[in-house]
Design an enzyme around this catalytic site. Structure first.
Site, PDB file in Angstrom:
ATOM      1  N   ALA A  44       3.516 -15.818  -8.838  1.00  0.00           N
ATOM      2  CA  ALA A  44       3.582 -14.813 -10.167  1.00  0.00           C
ATOM      3  C   ALA A  44       2.830 -13.631  -9.775  1.00  0.00           C
ATOM      4  O   ALA A  44       2.008 -13.503  -8.873  1.00  0.00           O
ATOM      5  CB  ALA A  44       2.797 -15.763 -11.182  1.00  0.00           C
ATOM      6  N   GLY A  89       4.128 -19.587  -7.448  1.00  0.00           N
ATOM      7  CA  GLY A  89       5.414 -19.665  -8.275  1.00  0.00           C
ATOM      8  C   GLY A  89       6.726 -19.375  -7.381  1.00  0.00           C
ATOM      9  O   GLY A  89       7.788 -19.866  -8.003  1.00  0.00           O
ATOM     10  N   GLU A 138       7.219 -22.987  -6.383  1.00  0.00           N
ATOM     11  CA  GLU A 138       7.870 -23.609  -7.259  1.00  0.00           C
ATOM     12  C   GLU A 138       9.195 -23.218  -7.741  1.00  0.00           C
ATOM     13  O   GLU A 138      10.067 -24.025  -8.088  1.00  0.00           O
ATOM     14  CB  GLU A 138       6.925 -23.337  -8.779  1.00  0.00           C
ATOM     15  CG  GLU A 138       5.558 -24.029  -8.489  1.00  0.00           C
ATOM     16  CD  GLU A 138       4.511 -23.523  -9.650  1.00  0.00           C
ATOM     17  OE1 GLU A 138       4.387 -22.498  -9.531  1.00  0.00           O
ATOM     18  OE2 GLU A 138       4.385 -24.183 -10.471  1.00  0.00           O
ATOM     19  N   GLU A 151      -2.631 -21.294  -5.825  1.00  0.00           N
ATOM     20  CA  GLU A 151      -3.516 -20.992  -7.434  1.00  0.00           C
ATOM     21  C   GLU A 151      -4.790 -21.440  -7.469  1.00  0.00           C
ATOM     22  O   GLU A 151      -5.731 -20.587  -8.042  1.00  0.00           O
ATOM     23  CB  GLU A 151      -2.683 -21.698  -8.387  1.00  0.00           C
ATOM     24  CG  GLU A 151      -1.329 -21.097  -8.766  1.00  0.00           C
ATOM     25  CD  GLU A 151      -0.136 -21.790  -7.808  1.00  0.00           C
ATOM     26  OE1 GLU A 151      -0.379 -22.672  -6.630  1.00  0.00           O
ATOM     27  OE2 GLU A 151       0.951 -21.652  -8.020  1.00  0.00           O
TER      28      GLU A 151
HETATM   29  N1  COA Z   1       1.098 -10.691  -7.112  1.00  0.00           N
HETATM   30  C1  COA Z   1       1.149  -9.407  -6.771  1.00  0.00           C
HETATM   31  N2  COA Z   1       1.075  -8.632  -6.154  1.00  0.00           N
HETATM   32  C2  COA Z   1       1.313  -9.258  -4.807  1.00  0.00           C
HETATM   33  C3  COA Z   1       1.316 -10.821  -4.649  1.00  0.00           C
HETATM   34  C4  COA Z   1       1.195 -11.551  -5.966  1.00  0.00           C
HETATM   35  N3  COA Z   1       1.317 -12.708  -6.063  1.00  0.00           N
HETATM   36  N4  COA Z   1       1.609 -10.958  -3.341  1.00  0.00           N
HETATM   37  C5  COA Z   1       1.359 -10.031  -2.841  1.00  0.00           C
HETATM   38  N5  COA Z   1       1.101  -8.975  -3.391  1.00  0.00           N
HETATM   39  C6  COA Z   1       1.253  -7.613  -3.214  1.00  0.00           C
HETATM   40  C7  COA Z   1      -0.181  -7.045  -2.623  1.00  0.00           C
HETATM   41  O1  COA Z   1      -0.946  -6.782  -3.625  1.00  0.00           O
HETATM   42  C8  COA Z   1       0.349  -5.976  -1.760  1.00  0.00           C
HETATM   43  O2  COA Z   1       0.470  -4.888  -2.633  1.00  0.00           O
HETATM   44  P1  COA Z   1      -0.057  -3.348  -2.437  1.00  0.00           P
HETATM   45  O3  COA Z   1       0.565  -2.842  -0.875  1.00  0.00           O
HETATM   46  O4  COA Z   1       0.098  -2.417  -3.563  1.00  0.00           O
HETATM   47  O5  COA Z   1      -1.722  -3.679  -2.231  1.00  0.00           O
HETATM   48  C9  COA Z   1       1.497  -6.254  -1.158  1.00  0.00           C
HETATM   49  O6  COA Z   1       2.284  -7.040  -2.079  1.00  0.00           O
HETATM   50  C10 COA Z   1       1.773  -6.782   0.176  1.00  0.00           C
HETATM   51  O7  COA Z   1       0.733  -7.733   0.142  1.00  0.00           O
HETATM   52  P2  COA Z   1      -0.251  -7.953   1.454  1.00  0.00           P
HETATM   53  O8  COA Z   1      -1.260  -8.977   0.704  1.00  0.00           O
HETATM   54  O9  COA Z   1      -0.893  -6.674   1.819  1.00  0.00           O
HETATM   55  O10 COA Z   1       0.331  -8.594   2.459  1.00  0.00           O
HETATM   56  P3  COA Z   1      -0.576  -9.712   3.636  1.00  0.00           P
HETATM   57  O11 COA Z   1       0.726  -9.611   4.539  1.00  0.00           O
HETATM   58  O12 COA Z   1      -1.728  -8.969   3.994  1.00  0.00           O
HETATM   59  O13 COA Z   1      -0.514 -10.928   3.037  1.00  0.00           O
HETATM   60  C11 COA Z   1      -0.079 -12.902   1.500  1.00  0.00           C
HETATM   61  C12 COA Z   1       0.411 -11.719   2.451  1.00  0.00           C
HETATM   62  C13 COA Z   1       1.043 -13.442   0.972  1.00  0.00           C
HETATM   63  C14 COA Z   1      -0.837 -13.844   2.148  1.00  0.00           C
HETATM   64  C15 COA Z   1      -1.086 -12.242   0.301  1.00  0.00           C
HETATM   65  O14 COA Z   1      -0.068 -11.186  -0.159  1.00  0.00           O
HETATM   66  C16 COA Z   1      -1.207 -13.119  -0.581  1.00  0.00           C
HETATM   67  O15 COA Z   1      -2.244 -13.923  -0.684  1.00  0.00           O
HETATM   68  N6  COA Z   1      -0.846 -12.910  -1.652  1.00  0.00           N
HETATM   69  C17 COA Z   1      -0.974 -13.966  -2.908  1.00  0.00           C
HETATM   70  C18 COA Z   1      -0.327 -15.422  -2.925  1.00  0.00           C
HETATM   71  C19 COA Z   1      -0.731 -15.871  -3.932  1.00  0.00           C
HETATM   72  O16 COA Z   1      -1.862 -16.363  -4.417  1.00  0.00           O
HETATM   73  N7  COA Z   1       0.256 -16.436  -4.998  1.00  0.00           N
HETATM   74  C20 COA Z   1       0.029 -17.277  -5.920  1.00  0.00           C
HETATM   75  C21 COA Z   1      -0.180 -16.483  -7.100  1.00  0.00           C
HETATM   76  S1  COA Z   1      -0.526 -17.727  -8.630  1.00  0.00           S
END
Ligand code: COA
Length: 259
Positions: free
Chosen positions: A66, A112, A115, A135
């Site tokens: 999400a 999400g 899911e 989460e």
């Molecule tokens: N919601 C909003 N933005 C998200 C996102 C999410 N769930 N997951 C990634 N992004 C965005 C990042 O903020 C970043 O945006 P920016 O370039 O404007 O800063 C962009 O996507 C790229 O992500 P980044 O974190 O730089 O890539 P990464 O390769 O370093 O890491 C992940 C990848 C997937 C490990 C990391 O993005 C992450 O942990 N995301 C969240 C996952 C999460 O907790 N999901 C459950 C949500 S309830």
């Protein structure tokens, strides 16, 4: 139909829905959820569509969860609303679609995103795919059905560990757990998924929708068996069962009409 956050195409009766926010790893914001709901309605209503694939744009992510940036303004009521609306309008609608909807997971499937894949009828993943329910890192729990669908799929103890640690698992491990049906190279992901769906397209469509209905109503009690009996009986009121049986007996190619 044109979408702001989705790309869609119809290829050989397969509707391909691509979540298209690669710069945000295809995170599910409100617009994506709203548009997914409309796209799934298209699957239900467009007679040209026999099945669908859900995938993510780019090579890095299926859906990274999400959209976390929308969470700051939330309270209990709006949080509950988000989960309820998303579950009803997208995740449950995908799960109960009368036509097969398959997830082609091409990278991160987190929160999400995991899911969303779990709500699909089954999952094919590329070898770089990673699954997780992170989460708890944010002080949350899964809200789009993850606690329920994952537990049903992998069992209570694995679901507990998976969701409580928030750790990501690789596609091969997800395959071993039974989350993923098949792992393929990213290059072949869509073609392999389409190939499976083309096989399903050769079967009786009404029988396929009953398979989805009965398996979705899986129940260890007599109720599950009774539902299967009822749906088995209903097949005999379709034209397709006559066609299928006659084609077998006459040793000819079957021609199902979906009636
Ligand atoms: N919601 C909003 N933005 C998200 C996102 C999410 N769930 N997951 C990634 N992004 C965005 C990042 O903020 C970043 O945006 P920016 O370039 O404007 O800063 C962009 O996507 C790229 O992500 P980044 O974190 O730089 O890539 P990464 O390769 O370093 O890491 C992940 C990848 C997937 C490990 C990391 O993005 C992450 O942990 N995301 C969240 C996952 C999460 O907790 N999901 C459950 C949500 S309830």
């Amino acid at each position: 139909m044109s979408y702001q956050t989705l790309l869609t195409s119809l290829e050989e009766n397969i509707f391909i829905i691509t979540i298209n926010r690669p710069e945000k790893l295809n995170a599910l914001n409100r617009i994506v959820i709203e548009e997914l709901s409309v796209a799934v309605d298209e699957v239900y209503n467009n007679t040209e569509i026999k099945s669908a694939i859900v995938t993510g744009a780019g090579e890095k992510a299926f859906v990274a969860g999400a959209d976390i940036s929308e969470f700051l303004s939330f309270d209990s009521t709006s949080g509950e609303e988000l989960a309820r609306e998303g579950q009803q309008n997208v995740f449950d609608k995908i799960e109960n679609s009368p036509k097969p909807i398959v997830a082609a997971v091409n990278g991160f499937a987190l929160g999400g995103g995991c899911e969303l894949a779990l709500a699909c009828h089954f999952i094919i993943a590329s070898d770089n795919a990673k699954f997780g329910q992170p989460e708890v890192n944010l002080g949350l729990i899964p809200g789009y059905g993850g606690t329920q669908r994952l537990t049903q799929l992998v069992g209570r103890n694995r679901a507990m560990q998976f969701i409580m640690t928030g750790e990501m698992i690789a596609a091969k491990d997800a395959e071993q757990y039974g989350i993923v049906n098949k792992v393929v190279s990213q290059k072949k992901l869509l073609d392999e998924t389409k190939e499976i769906l083309q096989t399903i397209h050769t079967k009786a469509p009404l029988a396929i929708s009953k398979v989805i209905e009965v398996i979705n109503n899986f129940d260890h009690t007599q109720q599950g068996y009774d539902f299967e009996i009822k749906k088995f009986g209903e097949c005999f009121s379709t034209e397709d069962v006559k066609e299928g049986v006659n084609a077998f007996l006459e040793k000819r190619k079957v021609n199902f009409k979906g009636k």
